[in-house]
Design an enzyme around this catalytic site. Sequence first.
Site, mmCIF file in Angstrom:
data_model
loop_
_atom_site.group_PDB
_atom_site.id
_atom_site.type_symbol
_atom_site.label_atom_id
_atom_site.label_comp_id
_atom_site.label_asym_id
_atom_site.label_seq_id
_atom_site.Cartn_x
_atom_site.Cartn_y
_atom_site.Cartn_z
ATOM 1 N N LYS A 146 8.219 9.444 2.504
ATOM 2 C CA LYS A 146 7.662 8.568 1.478
ATOM 3 C C LYS A 146 6.164 8.832 1.335
ATOM 4 C CE LYS A 146 5.070 5.548 2.760
ATOM 5 N NZ LYS A 146 4.005 5.188 3.653
ATOM 6 N N HIS A 176 9.839 4.921 8.023
ATOM 7 C CA HIS A 176 9.867 4.897 9.488
ATOM 8 C C HIS A 176 9.994 3.480 10.053
ATOM 9 C CE1 HIS A 176 5.474 4.178 9.332
ATOM 10 N NE2 HIS A 176 5.600 3.694 10.550
ATOM 11 N N LYS A 180 12.248 1.486 13.744
ATOM 12 C CA LYS A 180 11.690 0.648 14.827
ATOM 13 C C LYS A 180 12.794 -0.242 15.384
ATOM 14 C CE LYS A 180 7.099 0.510 12.720
ATOM 15 N NZ LYS A 180 5.893 0.626 13.513
ATOM 16 N N ASP A 233 1.589 2.432 -0.674
ATOM 17 C CA ASP A 233 1.650 2.981 0.685
ATOM 18 C C ASP A 233 2.468 2.078 1.621
ATOM 19 O OD1 ASP A 233 0.792 4.889 2.669
ATOM 20 O OD2 ASP A 233 -0.594 3.385 3.443
ATOM 21 N N HIS A 238 7.772 -0.120 3.193
ATOM 22 C CA HIS A 238 7.955 -0.862 4.446
ATOM 23 C C HIS A 238 8.202 -2.356 4.211
ATOM 24 C CE1 HIS A 238 6.659 2.862 6.016
ATOM 25 N NE2 HIS A 238 5.367 2.647 6.027
ATOM 26 N N LYS A 336 -5.716 -2.526 5.348
ATOM 27 C CA LYS A 336 -6.438 -1.675 6.300
ATOM 28 C C LYS A 336 -7.681 -2.425 6.759
ATOM 29 C CE LYS A 336 -4.088 2.240 5.612
ATOM 30 N NZ LYS A 336 -3.208 2.745 6.667
ATOM 31 N N LYS A 341 -4.350 -4.905 14.687
ATOM 32 C CA LYS A 341 -3.084 -4.274 14.310
ATOM 33 C C LYS A 341 -1.999 -5.279 14.645
ATOM 34 C CE LYS A 341 0.121 -1.040 13.817
ATOM 35 N NZ LYS A 341 0.540 -0.652 12.506
HETATM 36 C C1 BG6 Z 1 2.512 4.672 6.898
HETATM 37 C C2 BG6 Z 1 1.358 4.497 5.982
HETATM 38 O O1 BG6 Z 1 3.707 4.753 6.184
HETATM 39 O O2 BG6 Z 1 2.578 3.555 7.798
HETATM 40 C C3 BG6 Z 1 0.049 4.375 6.782
HETATM 41 O O3 BG6 Z 1 1.261 5.625 5.124
HETATM 42 C C4 BG6 Z 1 0.180 3.253 7.792
HETATM 43 O O4 BG6 Z 1 -1.043 4.128 5.910
HETATM 44 C C5 BG6 Z 1 1.445 3.404 8.626
HETATM 45 O O5 BG6 Z 1 -0.970 3.313 8.629
HETATM 46 C C6 BG6 Z 1 1.657 2.197 9.513
HETATM 47 O O6 BG6 Z 1 2.726 2.444 10.364
HETATM 48 P P1 BG6 Z 1 2.859 1.702 11.763
HETATM 49 O O7 BG6 Z 1 4.147 2.183 12.326
HETATM 50 O O8 BG6 Z 1 1.660 2.123 12.580
HETATM 51 O O9 BG6 Z 1 2.828 0.235 11.490
#
Ligand code: BG6
Length: 482
Positions: A146, A176, A180, A233, A238, A336, A341
């Site tokens: 993606k 992705h 998880k 993004d 997601h 961002k 996080k």
């Molecule tokens: C990606 C985005 O798909 O997912 C990134 O392109 C983002 O910008 C990332 O940082 C976040 O993934 P995770 O697994 O770290 O939450």
Amino acid sequence: MFENLYKSDIVIFGGHGDLSFRKLIPALYHLANDGYIDLNSRIILISRTKMNDDKNKALVKEKLKFFLNKDFCEEKYSKFENLINYCYINFTENDTFVNLKNILDNSLNEDRVFYLSTSSDFYGDICKLLTTHNLIKVSSRVVLEKPIGKDLKSSKLINNKVLEYFNEDKIYRIDHYLGKDTVQNLLALRFSNQMFVPLWDANNIDHIQITLSESVGVESRWEFYNEYGAMRDMVQNHLMQLVCLLAMERPYSLDANAVRDEKVKVLNSLRNIDEKDIANHTIRAQYTKGYIDGKEVSGYLEDGGNQSDTETFVSLKLFIDNFRWSNTPFYIRTGKRMANKNSEIVIQFKSVPHSIFDSYIMPNKLIISFSPDESITLNLMHKIPGLDEKMKLQEVNLELNPPRNVIRKNEAYERLLLDVIRANPTLFMRLDEVERAWKWTDNIINAWKNNMTPMQDYKAGSMGPSSIYAMMAKDGRNWHEC
Ligand code: BG6
């Protein structure tokens, strides 16, 4: 474990790219070491930079050491290194595909996976040239990273091109987040615990919040990110996937199409956020300079050295217009350079209809966190022990975390790569899912283009602009602070 040993040729276009070094090769290293991939499999890294095999191996080793850190083991690596092959290809140059043909024609492996980790603009050309050189076998699969396109129109063009060369059931569109463990656990939690089954609807749930915050900025990806922004993004893929898993009906089985049919129904029931709702239901913002972990960090425009109206933060209030979710808001936010996080889902239940206690009764919450730590917590009301004449209550947290009996937590890409290799598409997106998600997000992006909501700003290190609290407060609710 050895009965599950898979033998395959895995060809990675963009083999020297950031994703490949950061996630794909480390995932394959673990799969090989954990005994899932036969050591006669081959990993063919395609790059547009010319180099010889030794240089390629030295580069892979250096990157693996860096990204695996303490998980890197010299002895294990020496076995894994035999799987690595290098191949120079310029994606649009017919002749260079002969290099790949020479490698694949010499293979003992029947099975082939093509992983396209390049800009999606190249997907069509790559598939075409793979066909020209007769490299696609009936059982070959292609993985598409993606974002596929930038909107519904471009996504359709790219998907249609790929479909000229691969059947839909051989196309693995990756998100992705679906790899998880905690995200997959949403299915287990909802559909294997009878206690949640009657509670999971508008009668019992007041609202749902999803936060995907990141403290990192856009790093070296400014140019790329600036074309996409947080909506394309993170939200289109997601966040939409998380909404689907939280809201979908129980599929009749875990068969790929059964699960995907239910997800598509959710996407089809999303209420369009049209121009009249855009100001009340959406917030877009860009970070300005601030502090994260005590360090001063620059703003988005300084990071890129350019003017830009790309959002690095999005918050939305969305509704799913169906029987189960009627008028139950889902509040989502992602950005961002936020304070931390954190990936977290909060299911907030309704208040009890009538209280017989003097103490304030907090509505129950089920909090599902999957980053930085994985945990599931149920907030319940509880009597404070003691002899007080009037019963006093307090909120207690019931931790629902399974005992960890695994030594190393598997990365999302391990699960997904293994699923591609064993040809299980359940955790991948079908064409209609991707298109429906684009259609819904395009609406919002287009309204933004017409300046229906101004771009706001937020300080790096905060949880977004203050308007996100106002959006909740207007509804008599507030964000669960992570
Ligand atoms: C990606 C985005 O798909 O997912 C990134 O392109 C983002 O910008 C990332 O940082 C976040 O993934 P995770 O697994 O770290 O939450």
